[in-house]
Design an enzyme around this catalytic site. Structure first.
Site, PDB file in Angstrom:
ATOM      1  N   TRP A  40       0.840  -1.043  -0.019  1.00  0.00           N
ATOM      2  CA  TRP A  40      -0.146  -0.024  -0.050  1.00  0.00           C
ATOM      3  C   TRP A  40       0.911   1.344   0.023  1.00  0.00           C
ATOM      4  O   TRP A  40       1.660   1.320   0.884  1.00  0.00           O
ATOM      5  CB  TRP A  40      -0.901  -0.133   1.300  1.00  0.00           C
ATOM      6  CG  TRP A  40      -1.776   1.245   1.640  1.00  0.00           C
ATOM      7  CD1 TRP A  40      -1.558   1.872   2.765  1.00  0.00           C
ATOM      8  CD2 TRP A  40      -2.609   1.967   1.026  1.00  0.00           C
ATOM      9  NE1 TRP A  40      -2.437   2.835   2.733  1.00  0.00           N
ATOM     10  CE2 TRP A  40      -3.023   2.705   1.471  1.00  0.00           C
ATOM     11  CE3 TRP A  40      -2.913   1.836  -0.557  1.00  0.00           C
ATOM     12  CZ2 TRP A  40      -4.023   3.946   1.265  1.00  0.00           C
ATOM     13  CZ3 TRP A  40      -4.007   2.526  -0.971  1.00  0.00           C
ATOM     14  CH2 TRP A  40      -4.520   3.596  -0.113  1.00  0.00           C
ATOM     15  N   GLY A  41       0.775   1.888  -1.140  1.00  0.00           N
ATOM     16  CA  GLY A  41       1.860   3.238  -1.157  1.00  0.00           C
ATOM     17  C   GLY A  41       1.103   4.329  -0.371  1.00  0.00           C
ATOM     18  O   GLY A  41       0.534   5.491  -0.994  1.00  0.00           O
ATOM     19  N   PHE A  44      -0.575   8.629   4.110  1.00  0.00           N
ATOM     20  CA  PHE A  44      -0.307   8.740   5.532  1.00  0.00           C
ATOM     21  C   PHE A  44       1.122   8.677   5.811  1.00  0.00           C
ATOM     22  O   PHE A  44       1.791   9.346   6.683  1.00  0.00           O
ATOM     23  CB  PHE A  44      -1.383   8.113   6.382  1.00  0.00           C
ATOM     24  CG  PHE A  44      -1.360   8.298   7.787  1.00  0.00           C
ATOM     25  CD1 PHE A  44      -1.831   9.149   8.316  1.00  0.00           C
ATOM     26  CD2 PHE A  44      -0.375   7.499   8.727  1.00  0.00           C
ATOM     27  CE1 PHE A  44      -1.650   9.415   9.751  1.00  0.00           C
ATOM     28  CE2 PHE A  44      -0.066   7.503   9.877  1.00  0.00           C
ATOM     29  CZ  PHE A  44      -0.822   8.568  10.560  1.00  0.00           C
ATOM     30  N   ASP A  54      -1.062  14.497   6.828  1.00  0.00           N
ATOM     31  CA  ASP A  54      -1.236  13.779   5.591  1.00  0.00           C
ATOM     32  C   ASP A  54      -2.426  14.672   5.248  1.00  0.00           C
ATOM     33  O   ASP A  54      -3.749  14.263   5.308  1.00  0.00           O
ATOM     34  CB  ASP A  54      -2.055  12.558   5.986  1.00  0.00           C
ATOM     35  CG  ASP A  54      -2.605  11.586   5.043  1.00  0.00           C
ATOM     36  OD1 ASP A  54      -2.219  11.990   3.743  1.00  0.00           O
ATOM     37  OD2 ASP A  54      -3.544  10.752   5.267  1.00  0.00           O
ATOM     38  N   ASP A  81      -1.769   5.158  -3.443  1.00  0.00           N
ATOM     39  CA  ASP A  81      -2.746   6.181  -2.714  1.00  0.00           C
ATOM     40  C   ASP A  81      -2.686   7.615  -3.306  1.00  0.00           C
ATOM     41  O   ASP A  81      -1.798   8.132  -2.713  1.00  0.00           O
ATOM     42  CB  ASP A  81      -2.305   6.168  -1.129  1.00  0.00           C
ATOM     43  CG  ASP A  81      -3.269   7.150  -0.313  1.00  0.00           C
ATOM     44  OD1 ASP A  81      -4.352   7.481  -0.832  1.00  0.00           O
ATOM     45  OD2 ASP A  81      -3.012   7.328   0.988  1.00  0.00           O
ATOM     46  N   ARG A 155     -12.751   5.291  -3.244  1.00  0.00           N
ATOM     47  CA  ARG A 155     -12.889   5.306  -1.918  1.00  0.00           C
ATOM     48  C   ARG A 155     -13.847   6.263  -1.298  1.00  0.00           C
ATOM     49  O   ARG A 155     -13.898   7.334  -1.673  1.00  0.00           O
ATOM     50  CB  ARG A 155     -11.348   5.620  -1.362  1.00  0.00           C
ATOM     51  CG  ARG A 155     -11.439   6.056   0.189  1.00  0.00           C
ATOM     52  CD  ARG A 155      -9.959   6.142   0.542  1.00  0.00           C
ATOM     53  NE  ARG A 155      -9.897   6.663   1.886  1.00  0.00           N
ATOM     54  CZ  ARG A 155      -8.438   7.138   2.415  1.00  0.00           C
ATOM     55  NH1 ARG A 155      -7.507   6.444   1.910  1.00  0.00           N
ATOM     56  NH2 ARG A 155      -8.627   7.501   3.612  1.00  0.00           N
ATOM     57  N   ARG A 188     -13.986   5.234  10.849  1.00  0.00           N
ATOM     58  CA  ARG A 188     -12.941   5.193  11.827  1.00  0.00           C
ATOM     59  C   ARG A 188     -13.758   4.813  13.087  1.00  0.00           C
ATOM     60  O   ARG A 188     -13.047   5.409  14.389  1.00  0.00           O
ATOM     61  CB  ARG A 188     -12.143   6.701  12.045  1.00  0.00           C
ATOM     62  CG  ARG A 188     -13.150   7.757  12.056  1.00  0.00           C
ATOM     63  CD  ARG A 188     -12.199   8.805  11.905  1.00  0.00           C
ATOM     64  NE  ARG A 188     -13.186  10.395  11.895  1.00  0.00           N
ATOM     65  CZ  ARG A 188     -13.538  10.780  13.158  1.00  0.00           C
ATOM     66  NH1 ARG A 188     -13.060  10.465  14.074  1.00  0.00           N
ATOM     67  NH2 ARG A 188     -14.291  12.020  13.046  1.00  0.00           N
TER      68      ARG A 188
HETATM   69  C1  SPV Z   1      -3.358   6.232   3.961  1.00  0.00           C
HETATM   70  O1  SPV Z   1      -2.600   5.074   4.438  1.00  0.00           O
HETATM   71  O2  SPV Z   1      -2.543   6.843   3.739  1.00  0.00           O
HETATM   72  C2  SPV Z   1      -4.633   6.076   3.822  1.00  0.00           C
HETATM   73  C3  SPV Z   1      -5.491   5.411   4.907  1.00  0.00           C
HETATM   74  O3  SPV Z   1      -5.081   6.609   3.067  1.00  0.00           O
HETATM   75  S1  SPV Z   1      -5.952   6.150   6.289  1.00  0.00           S
HETATM   76  O4  SPV Z   1      -4.740   6.841   6.792  1.00  0.00           O
HETATM   77  O5  SPV Z   1      -6.388   5.317   7.069  1.00  0.00           O
HETATM   78  O6  SPV Z   1      -6.787   7.194   5.711  1.00  0.00           O
HETATM   79 MG    MG Z   2      -3.954   8.287   2.403  1.00  0.00          MG
END
Ligand code: SPV
Ligand code: MG
Length: 290
Positions: A40-41, A44, A54, A81, A155, A188
């Site tokens: 997963w790129g 955050f 972020d 992402d 998303r 969340r």
């Molecule tokens: C990320 O990891 O950048 C995401 C997931 O988008 S979250 O931080 O949960 O939004």
């Molecule tokens: Mg993100």
């Protein structure tokens, strides 16, 4: 075979695909070695590694370059992402080929306004774009891909924004209709109830993707049992592991007045050399250095 073929085949098989966050190629290599199906790129994680929020503080170019470096290091699919797509549908049309050329197998694009705020922060500024506008952005992404198996994941941030299940389901259905290959539904809430209710109500054809950071009690077996989730993303465990470990080691060195106690607790320098890909370089040396 392109990594997008691998990801597409995993989604078609309806087997749960596991993706671990990475903020640099070393983290991606360790995730691959641990047996995750993909990377997963994470925006955050990359933001955190630059010590900024972020919230689109980093440029697209910074993220894209990191995706290129990660994709060059691992052979498992990279899910990039792209936050909100760095603009409108026009911007999306231009960036999708760039992410494909960088070696990503997929993108996740979220339906928030630009600049976004991070999803998991309490009292974050969560504003969503109109459904029609986001459908246009999905359409632009799908039309811009060069490789037919490149995966476009839409998303839905309606639950994050507190807009409720009906709005989340309406948006997810609209995004599927616009051509999304999968729907990432984010929550969340500290228990999985909200997500499980969404999964139960989802009647779409495309698989769902989850990021269970806030509700870690939901296991892969639970997720797979629903039969509707194709991807689980562990969104920030690389940066949390790294930051926590650095903090503890730095504090101990200050406390001890030296590295005499921490040394044996750390990976050896030879381990780092291995993870740098030393064997590959030595093979090149042997073959070509005359
Ligand atoms: C990320 O990891 O950048 C995401 C997931 O988008 S979250 O931080 O949960 O939004
Ligand atoms: Mg993100």
């Amino acid at each position: 075979m392109h990594t997008s073929n691998t990801l597409r085949a995993a989604l078609d098989s309806r087997r749960l695909f596991t993706a671990m966050a990475a903020h640099n190629p070393l983290a991606a290599r360790l995730a691959e070695e641990a047996g995750f199906d993909g990377i997963w790129g994470s925006g955050f994680e990359l933001s955190a590694s630059y010590a900024v929020p972020d919230a689109n503080i980093l440029s697209m170019g910074t993220h894209l370059e990191m995706m290129r470096a990660i994709a060059a290091t691992v052979s498992t699919p990279l899910i990039a992402d792209i936050d909100t797509g760095f603009g409108n549908a026009v911007n999306v049309s231009y960036i999708i080929p760039q992410y494909e050329a960088a070696g990503a197998a997929a993108v996740v694009m979220e339906d928030k306004t630009f600049p976004k705020d991070t999803s998991l922060r309490a009292q974050g500024r969560q504003e969503l774009v109109r459904i029609e506008e986001f459908q246009g952005k999905i359409g632009a992404a799908v039309a811009a891909r060069r490789h037919k198996d490149f995966v476009v994941i839409a998303r839905v941030e309606a639950l994050i924004a507190g807009l409720g299940q009906d709005e989340a389901l309406r948006r997810a259905a609209a995004y599927e209709e616009a051509g999304a290959d999968a729907i990432l539904i984010h929550s969340r809430q500290k228990t999985p109830d909200e997500i499980l209710a969404f999964i139960a109500a989802w009647t779409g054809r495309v698989p769902l993707a989850l990021v269970p950071t806030a509700y870690p009690q939901l296991t892969e077996a639970d997720i797979a049992a629903s039969g509707k989730v194709g991807i689980v993303i562990y969104g920030n465990h690389a940066i949390r592991a790294a930051a926590g470990a650095m903090r503890a080691v730095f504090a101990q060195i200050r406390r001890d007045g030296g590295i005499q106690n921490v040394d044996a607790t750390l990976p050896a320098v030879k381990d780092i050399i291995t993870w740098q890909g030393d064997a590959y370089m030595r093979a090149i040396e042997k073959r070509f250095l005359r």
